[in-house]
Design an enzyme around this catalytic site. Structure first.
Site, PDB file in Angstrom:
ATOM      1  N   PHE A 161       0.832  -1.198   0.000  1.00 14.02           N
ATOM      2  CA  PHE A 161       0.000   0.000   0.000  1.00 14.02           C
ATOM      3  C   PHE A 161       0.870   1.253   0.000  1.00 14.02           C
ATOM      4  O   PHE A 161       1.874   1.321   0.711  1.00 14.02           O
ATOM      5  CB  PHE A 161      -0.866   0.076   1.263  1.00 14.02           C
ATOM      6  CG  PHE A 161      -1.797  -1.078   1.486  1.00 14.02           C
ATOM      7  CD1 PHE A 161      -3.106  -1.033   1.023  1.00 14.02           C
ATOM      8  CD2 PHE A 161      -1.378  -2.199   2.205  1.00 14.02           C
ATOM      9  CE1 PHE A 161      -3.974  -2.086   1.266  1.00 14.02           C
ATOM     10  CE2 PHE A 161      -2.239  -3.249   2.443  1.00 14.02           C
ATOM     11  CZ  PHE A 161      -3.541  -3.197   1.975  1.00 14.02           C
ATOM     12  N   ASP A 162       0.442   2.249  -0.749  1.00 10.67           N
ATOM     13  CA  ASP A 162       0.957   3.594  -0.553  1.00 10.67           C
ATOM     14  C   ASP A 162       0.355   4.141   0.747  1.00 10.67           C
ATOM     15  O   ASP A 162      -0.617   3.583   1.278  1.00 10.67           O
ATOM     16  CB  ASP A 162       0.566   4.461  -1.751  1.00 10.67           C
ATOM     17  CG  ASP A 162       1.041   5.897  -1.620  1.00 10.67           C
ATOM     18  OD1 ASP A 162       2.119   6.121  -1.043  1.00 10.67           O
ATOM     19  OD2 ASP A 162       0.323   6.795  -2.088  1.00 10.67           O
ATOM     20  N   GLY A 163       0.926   5.242   1.246  1.00  8.36           N
ATOM     21  CA  GLY A 163       0.439   5.809   2.499  1.00  8.36           C
ATOM     22  C   GLY A 163      -0.592   6.902   2.303  1.00  8.36           C
ATOM     23  O   GLY A 163      -1.802   6.667   2.403  1.00  8.36           O
ATOM     24  N   ASP A 275      -2.281   6.064  -5.133  1.00 12.58           N
ATOM     25  CA  ASP A 275      -3.175   7.100  -5.661  1.00 12.58           C
ATOM     26  C   ASP A 275      -2.571   7.886  -6.816  1.00 12.58           C
ATOM     27  O   ASP A 275      -3.291   8.617  -7.497  1.00 12.58           O
ATOM     28  CB  ASP A 275      -3.585   8.071  -4.544  1.00 12.58           C
ATOM     29  CG  ASP A 275      -2.418   8.941  -4.081  1.00 12.58           C
ATOM     30  OD1 ASP A 275      -2.529  10.171  -4.137  1.00 12.58           O
ATOM     31  OD2 ASP A 275      -1.380   8.377  -3.674  1.00 12.58           O
TER      32      ASP A 275
END
Length: 313
Positions: A161-163, A275
């Site tokens: 996951f990106d943050g 995102d």
């Protein structure tokens, strides 16, 4: 007593995300719905090739045992009901127990996420993903041209996951967009002890955490990674936020703006969520990737075009 999906990890997925229907889909996108339906019916006994999300779904379903059904995968598709027969037949041929599905014949299917209570929606349709995110469900547009997942970890679901704007809110990203890197760093250092608000994918991370605690680790495991463009000293707030949630990740990569793709190639996730389209494109050259069209970066991109966005730190 009616059936229930309570206490399960629920994944809703479109047919194009699970199977390779790109050849058939060209008929649909050309406006020839009848030709598309005829073609799917002609091929109903020919199992479809795996799509980009196929390995992830197969591994998640492996958490189910004869004694405990912990994962439910539901088809949520713009296909017509007749074409849905091939979807179910292909799943059965692949040894996947997928029993539920909603087929809307071209209409938006995202609203059915509410009664499902889905923890994840994967689709190749950007509009459906945006709408799902807008009503509060973790959703990503599957990059169908991604590099397929590897097979070195058959007993381990690996998700990265990106943050900011994915696991966390886009609060920090907004500061960066408005004031640049110095403002971002000052803001994150001064708020290091204040947990970030939840982002759209926090419910999925929490559901994976619960699944890991329930499952027999000798059968299937979950390994998660935070892969972020943050670097020290902005790393502290991200770590403290996860600690505040009572959720741990197995690996964390604070890359300070380095290209994410090569690092993800080494982690070998079954899926990566980000995102920012640039990071997604970098990842897709090495691993399965999905675009999470949430947060101010995507609002700016929608209004001005991707090239108008300043690069993330």
């Amino acid at each position: 007593m009616s059936a229930t999906l309570q206490d399960k990890l629920i994944v809703a997925i479109s047919s194009r995300a699970l199977f390779d229907f790109e050849e058939e889909n060209r008929l649909f996108e050309a406006g020839d719905e009848q030709a598309y339906m005829r073609r799917q019916l002609e091929l109903v006994h020919e199992p479809a090739r795996p799509g980009i999300a196929f390995p992830l779904v197969r591994k998640l379903l492996a958490f189910n045992t004869p004694d405990a059904a912990r994962v439910e995968v539901v088809m949520l598709s713009r296909n017509d009901p007749a074409s849905g027969m091939r979807v179910f037949a292909s799943a059965k041929a692949a040894g996947m127990r997928i029993e539920r599905g909603v087929f809307t014949r071209g209409r938006n299917p995202f609203s059915y996420l509410r009664p499902l209570g889905a923890h994840l929606f994967l689709s190749a349709n950007e509009t459906d993903v945006r709408e799902a995110l807008s009503i509060g469900f973790p959703a990503a547009r599957v990059m169908i041209d991604s590099t397929p997942a590897g097979d070195r970890y058959p007993r381990e679901v690996r998700i990265a996951f990106d943050g900011d704007a994915v696991l966390f809110s886009d609060e920090a990203e907004r500061v960066y967009q408005q004031g640049g890197l110095p403002a971002f760093l000052q803001h994150e250092v001064s708020h290091a002890a204040t947990p970030l608000a939840e982002g759209p994918f926090k419910p999925l991370l929490a559901a994976l955490h619960r699944l890991q605690q329930q499952a027999d680790a000798s059968q299937m495991r979950i390994r998660t990674a935070l892969v972020t463009a943050r670097s020290a000293p902005a790393h502290e707030r991200a770590i403290r936020t996860l600690l505040d949630w009572g959720i741990t990740v197995d690996e964390a990569m604070f890359l300070g703006g380095l290209e994410k793709g090569p690092f993800l190639r080494e982690f070998e996730p079954d899926f990566f969520f980000d995102d920012q389209t640039g990071h997604v494109a970098s990842a897709a050259r090495h691993v399965p990737a999905g675009h999470v069209s949430s947060g101010i970066a995507n609002t700016a991109a929608a209004l001005q075009g991707d090239t108008a966005r300043p690069p993330r730190r």
